[in-house]
Design a protein around this motif. Structure first.
Motif, PDB file in Angstrom:
ATOM      1  N   LEU A  10      20.545 105.021 -57.343  1.00  0.00           N
ATOM      2  CA  LEU A  10      21.712 104.937 -56.744  1.00  0.00           C
ATOM      3  C   LEU A  10      22.634 106.010 -57.403  1.00  0.00           C
ATOM      4  CD1 LEU A  10      22.085 100.982 -56.626  1.00  0.00           C
ATOM      5  CD2 LEU A  10      21.619 102.485 -54.676  1.00  0.00           C
ATOM      6  N   ILE A  11      23.207 107.145 -56.626  1.00  0.00           N
ATOM      7  CA  ILE A  11      23.955 107.929 -56.980  1.00  0.00           C
ATOM      8  C   ILE A  11      25.442 108.078 -56.421  1.00  0.00           C
ATOM      9  CG2 ILE A  11      24.296 110.467 -57.220  1.00  0.00           C
ATOM     10  CD1 ILE A  11      21.206 110.723 -57.211  1.00  0.00           C
ATOM     11  N   ASP A  12      26.457 107.828 -57.109  1.00  0.00           N
ATOM     12  CA  ASP A  12      27.642 107.981 -56.608  1.00  0.00           C
ATOM     13  C   ASP A  12      28.309 109.364 -56.606  1.00  0.00           C
ATOM     14  OD1 ASP A  12      30.523 107.546 -56.017  1.00  0.00           O
ATOM     15  OD2 ASP A  12      30.570 105.682 -56.543  1.00  0.00           O
ATOM     16  N   LEU A  13      28.279 110.025 -55.628  1.00  0.00           N
ATOM     17  CA  LEU A  13      28.967 111.449 -55.575  1.00  0.00           C
ATOM     18  C   LEU A  13      30.188 111.615 -56.083  1.00  0.00           C
ATOM     19  CD1 LEU A  13      26.965 112.723 -52.536  1.00  0.00           C
ATOM     20  CD2 LEU A  13      26.543 113.515 -54.815  1.00  0.00           C
ATOM     21  N   ASP A  47      28.307 105.658 -46.462  1.00  0.00           N
ATOM     22  CA  ASP A  47      27.815 106.830 -45.794  1.00  0.00           C
ATOM     23  C   ASP A  47      26.674 107.240 -46.686  1.00  0.00           C
ATOM     24  OD1 ASP A  47      27.481 108.662 -43.885  1.00  0.00           O
ATOM     25  OD2 ASP A  47      28.968 110.075 -44.717  1.00  0.00           O
ATOM     26  N   PRO A  48      25.722 106.566 -46.854  1.00  0.00           N
ATOM     27  CA  PRO A  48      24.572 107.134 -47.848  1.00  0.00           C
ATOM     28  C   PRO A  48      23.623 108.076 -47.133  1.00  0.00           C
ATOM     29  CG  PRO A  48      23.908 104.991 -46.889  1.00  0.00           C
ATOM     30  CD  PRO A  48      25.385 105.105 -46.482  1.00  0.00           C
ATOM     31  N   LEU A  49      23.035 109.007 -47.956  1.00  0.00           N
ATOM     32  CA  LEU A  49      21.998 109.883 -47.744  1.00  0.00           C
ATOM     33  C   LEU A  49      20.891 109.356 -48.190  1.00  0.00           C
ATOM     34  CD1 LEU A  49      20.479 112.621 -46.743  1.00  0.00           C
ATOM     35  CD2 LEU A  49      21.634 113.644 -48.574  1.00  0.00           C
ATOM     36  N   ILE A  50      19.965 108.817 -47.542  1.00  0.00           N
ATOM     37  CA  ILE A  50      18.645 108.073 -48.233  1.00  0.00           C
ATOM     38  C   ILE A  50      17.705 108.810 -48.269  1.00  0.00           C
ATOM     39  CG2 ILE A  50      17.453 105.715 -48.355  1.00  0.00           C
ATOM     40  CD1 ILE A  50      19.944 104.792 -46.702  1.00  0.00           C
ATOM     41  N   ILE A  51      16.851 109.225 -49.237  1.00  0.00           N
ATOM     42  CA  ILE A  51      15.922 110.114 -49.326  1.00  0.00           C
ATOM     43  C   ILE A  51      14.515 108.993 -50.013  1.00  0.00           C
ATOM     44  CG2 ILE A  51      14.493 111.801 -50.304  1.00  0.00           C
ATOM     45  CD1 ILE A  51      17.369 112.966 -50.583  1.00  0.00           C
ATOM     46  N   SER A  52      13.443 108.966 -49.102  1.00  0.00           N
ATOM     47  CA  SER A  52      12.359 107.686 -49.699  1.00  0.00           C
ATOM     48  C   SER A  52      11.153 108.395 -49.380  1.00  0.00           C
ATOM     49  CB  SER A  52      12.541 106.643 -48.907  1.00  0.00           C
ATOM     50  OG  SER A  52      13.965 106.060 -48.720  1.00  0.00           O
ATOM     51  N   ILE A  53      10.349 107.812 -50.202  1.00  0.00           N
ATOM     52  CA  ILE A  53       8.716 108.045 -50.131  1.00  0.00           C
ATOM     53  C   ILE A  53       8.197 106.618 -49.928  1.00  0.00           C
ATOM     54  CG2 ILE A  53       8.642 110.082 -51.428  1.00  0.00           C
ATOM     55  CD1 ILE A  53       7.717 108.315 -53.874  1.00  0.00           C
ATOM     56  N   GLY A  54       6.824 106.860 -49.735  1.00  0.00           N
ATOM     57  CA  GLY A  54       6.120 105.538 -49.527  1.00  0.00           C
ATOM     58  C   GLY A  54       4.960 105.020 -50.281  1.00  0.00           C
ATOM     59  N   LEU A  99      22.369 108.419 -52.103  1.00  0.00           N
ATOM     60  CA  LEU A  99      23.305 109.369 -52.398  1.00  0.00           C
ATOM     61  C   LEU A  99      24.696 108.803 -51.531  1.00  0.00           C
ATOM     62  CD1 LEU A  99      21.146 112.233 -51.973  1.00  0.00           C
ATOM     63  CD2 LEU A  99      22.512 112.095 -53.897  1.00  0.00           C
ATOM     64  N   ASN A 100      25.418 108.105 -52.213  1.00  0.00           N
ATOM     65  CA  ASN A 100      26.448 107.533 -51.790  1.00  0.00           C
ATOM     66  C   ASN A 100      27.870 108.312 -51.950  1.00  0.00           C
ATOM     67  OD1 ASN A 100      25.391 105.164 -50.677  1.00  0.00           O
ATOM     68  ND2 ASN A 100      25.194 104.314 -52.728  1.00  0.00           N
ATOM     69  N   ASN A 101      28.699 108.163 -51.054  1.00  0.00           N
ATOM     70  CA  ASN A 101      30.269 108.731 -50.987  1.00  0.00           C
ATOM     71  C   ASN A 101      30.099 110.072 -51.125  1.00  0.00           C
ATOM     72  OD1 ASN A 101      31.420 106.156 -51.149  1.00  0.00           O
ATOM     73  ND2 ASN A 101      31.012 105.855 -53.201  1.00  0.00           N
ATOM     74  N   THR A 102      31.210 110.739 -51.404  1.00  0.00           N
ATOM     75  CA  THR A 102      31.389 112.225 -51.264  1.00  0.00           C
ATOM     76  C   THR A 102      31.883 112.786 -52.440  1.00  0.00           C
ATOM     77  OG1 THR A 102      31.720 112.106 -48.903  1.00  0.00           O
ATOM     78  CG2 THR A 102      32.531 114.068 -49.970  1.00  0.00           C
ATOM     79  N   ALA A 103      31.134 113.922 -52.851  1.00  0.00           N
ATOM     80  CA  ALA A 103      31.737 114.651 -54.115  1.00  0.00           C
ATOM     81  C   ALA A 103      33.030 115.529 -53.763  1.00  0.00           C
ATOM     82  CB  ALA A 103      30.418 115.666 -54.499  1.00  0.00           C
ATOM     83  N   GLU A 104      33.805 115.564 -54.950  1.00  0.00           N
ATOM     84  CA  GLU A 104      35.093 116.300 -54.810  1.00  0.00           C
ATOM     85  C   GLU A 104      35.145 117.800 -54.574  1.00  0.00           C
ATOM     86  OE1 GLU A 104      38.745 116.512 -57.924  1.00  0.00           O
ATOM     87  OE2 GLU A 104      38.237 114.425 -57.203  1.00  0.00           O
ATOM     88  N   SER A 105      34.031 118.390 -55.326  1.00  0.00           N
ATOM     89  CA  SER A 105      33.673 119.918 -55.009  1.00  0.00           C
ATOM     90  C   SER A 105      32.187 120.105 -54.936  1.00  0.00           C
ATOM     91  CB  SER A 105      34.255 120.607 -56.217  1.00  0.00           C
ATOM     92  OG  SER A 105      33.796 120.122 -57.497  1.00  0.00           O
ATOM     93  N   GLU A 106      32.029 121.241 -54.771  1.00  0.00           N
ATOM     94  CA  GLU A 106      30.338 121.640 -54.469  1.00  0.00           C
ATOM     95  C   GLU A 106      29.698 121.210 -55.870  1.00  0.00           C
ATOM     96  OE1 GLU A 106      28.865 125.746 -54.061  1.00  0.00           O
ATOM     97  OE2 GLU A 106      28.646 124.901 -51.847  1.00  0.00           O
ATOM     98  N   ASN A 113      13.164 112.773 -63.302  1.00  0.00           N
ATOM     99  CA  ASN A 113      12.666 111.145 -63.611  1.00  0.00           C
ATOM    100  C   ASN A 113      13.680 110.410 -62.934  1.00  0.00           C
ATOM    101  OD1 ASN A 113       9.987 112.121 -64.108  1.00  0.00           O
ATOM    102  ND2 ASN A 113      10.449 112.007 -66.398  1.00  0.00           N
ATOM    103  N   SER A 114      14.499 109.478 -63.928  1.00  0.00           N
ATOM    104  CA  SER A 114      15.211 108.412 -63.462  1.00  0.00           C
ATOM    105  C   SER A 114      16.760 109.276 -63.864  1.00  0.00           C
ATOM    106  CB  SER A 114      15.171 107.137 -63.915  1.00  0.00           C
ATOM    107  OG  SER A 114      13.923 106.959 -63.752  1.00  0.00           O
ATOM    108  N   ASP A 115      16.676 110.199 -64.311  1.00  0.00           N
ATOM    109  CA  ASP A 115      18.273 110.729 -65.094  1.00  0.00           C
ATOM    110  C   ASP A 115      18.604 112.038 -63.774  1.00  0.00           C
ATOM    111  OD1 ASP A 115      18.093 109.250 -67.361  1.00  0.00           O
ATOM    112  OD2 ASP A 115      16.842 110.667 -68.205  1.00  0.00           O
TER     113      ASP A 115
END
Lengths: 280, 85
Positions: A10-13, A47-54, A99-106, A113-115
């Motif tokens: 879970l990433i908070d932009l 407003d998430p952008l969700i990237i998933s594998i199976g 990828l949740n929310n919106t980053a302030e700048s580019e 891995n998990s980092d």
């Protein structure tokens, strides 16, 4: 390797923070679009952008796509990208990136891995990740390109990248797995690889998705919508003849150690439909 | 007998060779592989180069050669330096 739960990054932009959470209750969504839609239900207000594998990605031939789910102006869209991403993501140990929310700048996201490292827009993409084990998805003028070649249909991904201020996502996976039933796994792998004549595309010499020998002309543009079972696994739609066979799906899942039942797989389309109804 | 990257321009980046080499070592993944497929800019927007670790010749190289769908590899009769030492 997660056999009984789904590991979600879970990433908070907005805050430029991240956390990894494991959800046992998400296991029944299998992966790909099933998992993506449920995560949209859980995190929709961000407003998430969700990237998933199976569960088959990285392990079996033609299970070579990555699912992306977004809310595009009130309409939930699911689409798929080929190339290296699914295989790299498998060996990060993560099932979905939200990828949740919106980053302030580019912003550039470097995921190892998990980092996650958050970098400024001017960072060169060549300096990101580890060669031979990375995927780089970057907004390049009008299209988002994976490894400078693979794209997705329409402009859903580009619109979401622009809205969220994402320039590039670099994904590197360095985990290594040894399936318990290695010999059976190898046999099944080669059996499936030998069935390439059953794919509904012709062999060519174009850049190919990882774990697919076809080099077809279709993989460049990705996929949009379609069979929810195929897209939960997340296999190539041109391998539908192989991966719509429940017997094959079970052989693959069992050899890897998953304990899904026939009912789980049979109930999946209904579960997805139910989730979609909640979302609409 | 040694495995050679004779036709690197034929590589389509499927990495079947990388994964086969790993399976022969009883693992699945990309870390520590004895074959590495690197991506860069090329004619089709993307180009590939294939790097071999000399230890690759201890594996079943015939299998590695034949899994490549486009014939990137050949097997040479000459001994590798590693085995001459």
């Amino acid at each position: 390797m997660n056999l009984t739960s789904k590991k979600i990054l879970l990433i908070d932009l907005e805050k430029l923070t991240y956390e990894v959470k494991s959800y046992t209750e998400l296991q029944r969504y299998v992966g790909g679009v099933g998992l993506g839609l449920k995560l949209m239900d859980m995190f929709g207000e961000k407003d998430p952008l969700i990237i998933s594998i199976g569960p088959l990605n990285g392990f079996f031939p033609y299970a070579s796509k990555t699912s992306i789910v977004v809310n595009d102006g009130g309409v939930i869209e699911d689409f798929y990208i080929g190339g290296t991403m699914a295989a790299r993501m498998r060996f990060t140990g993560i099932d979905s990136i939200v990828l949740n929310n919106t980053a302030e700048s580019e912003t550039i996201l470097e995921i190892l891995n998990s980092d996650v490292s958050f970098k400024r827009g001017e960072t060169s993409s060549g300096s990101l990740g580890l060669p031979g084990r990375r995927s780089i998805l970057s907004l390049d003028e009008s299209k988002a390109l994976l490894d400078s070649y693979f794209t997705t249909p329409e402009y859903f991904l580009e619109n979401k990248f622009a809205k969220k201020n994402i320039k590039t996502i670099s994904l590197t996976g360095t985990e290594v797995v040894s399936p318990l039933l290695m010999e059976k796994y190898q046999n099944l792998y080669h059996t499936l690889l030998a069935r390439k004549h059953e794919l509904s595309v012709n062999e060519s010499s174009q850049p190919s998705c990882v774990n697919c020998p076809m080099g077809c002309e279709r993989s460049k543009t990705g996929e949009l919508g379609g069979n929810v079972l195929i897209h939960s696994l997340v296999a190539c739609q041109y391998a539908e003849k192989i991966y719509s066979d429940v017997g094959i799906i079970f052989s693959c899942l069992n050899i890897l150690g998953y304990d899904y039942t026939h009912e789980d797989i049979e109930n999946l389309p209904g579960l997805i439909e139910e989730t979609l109804k909640k979302l609409s | 007998m040694i495995l050679k990257v004779t036709f690197p321009n034929k590589c389509i980046g499927c990495e079947l060779c990388v994964l086969e080499a790993q399976r022969q070592l009883q693992k699945v993944g990309f870390e520590g592989s004895l074959i590495r497929v690197l991506r860069g800019r090329g004619d089709k927007g993307i180009g590939f180069s294939v790097e071999l670790d000399p230890r690759i010749n201890k594996l079943d190289i015939k299998k590695l050669q034949t899994i490549c769908p486009t014939g990137v590899f050949t097997i040479s009769e000459e001994d590798s330096d590693e085995f001459n030492q």
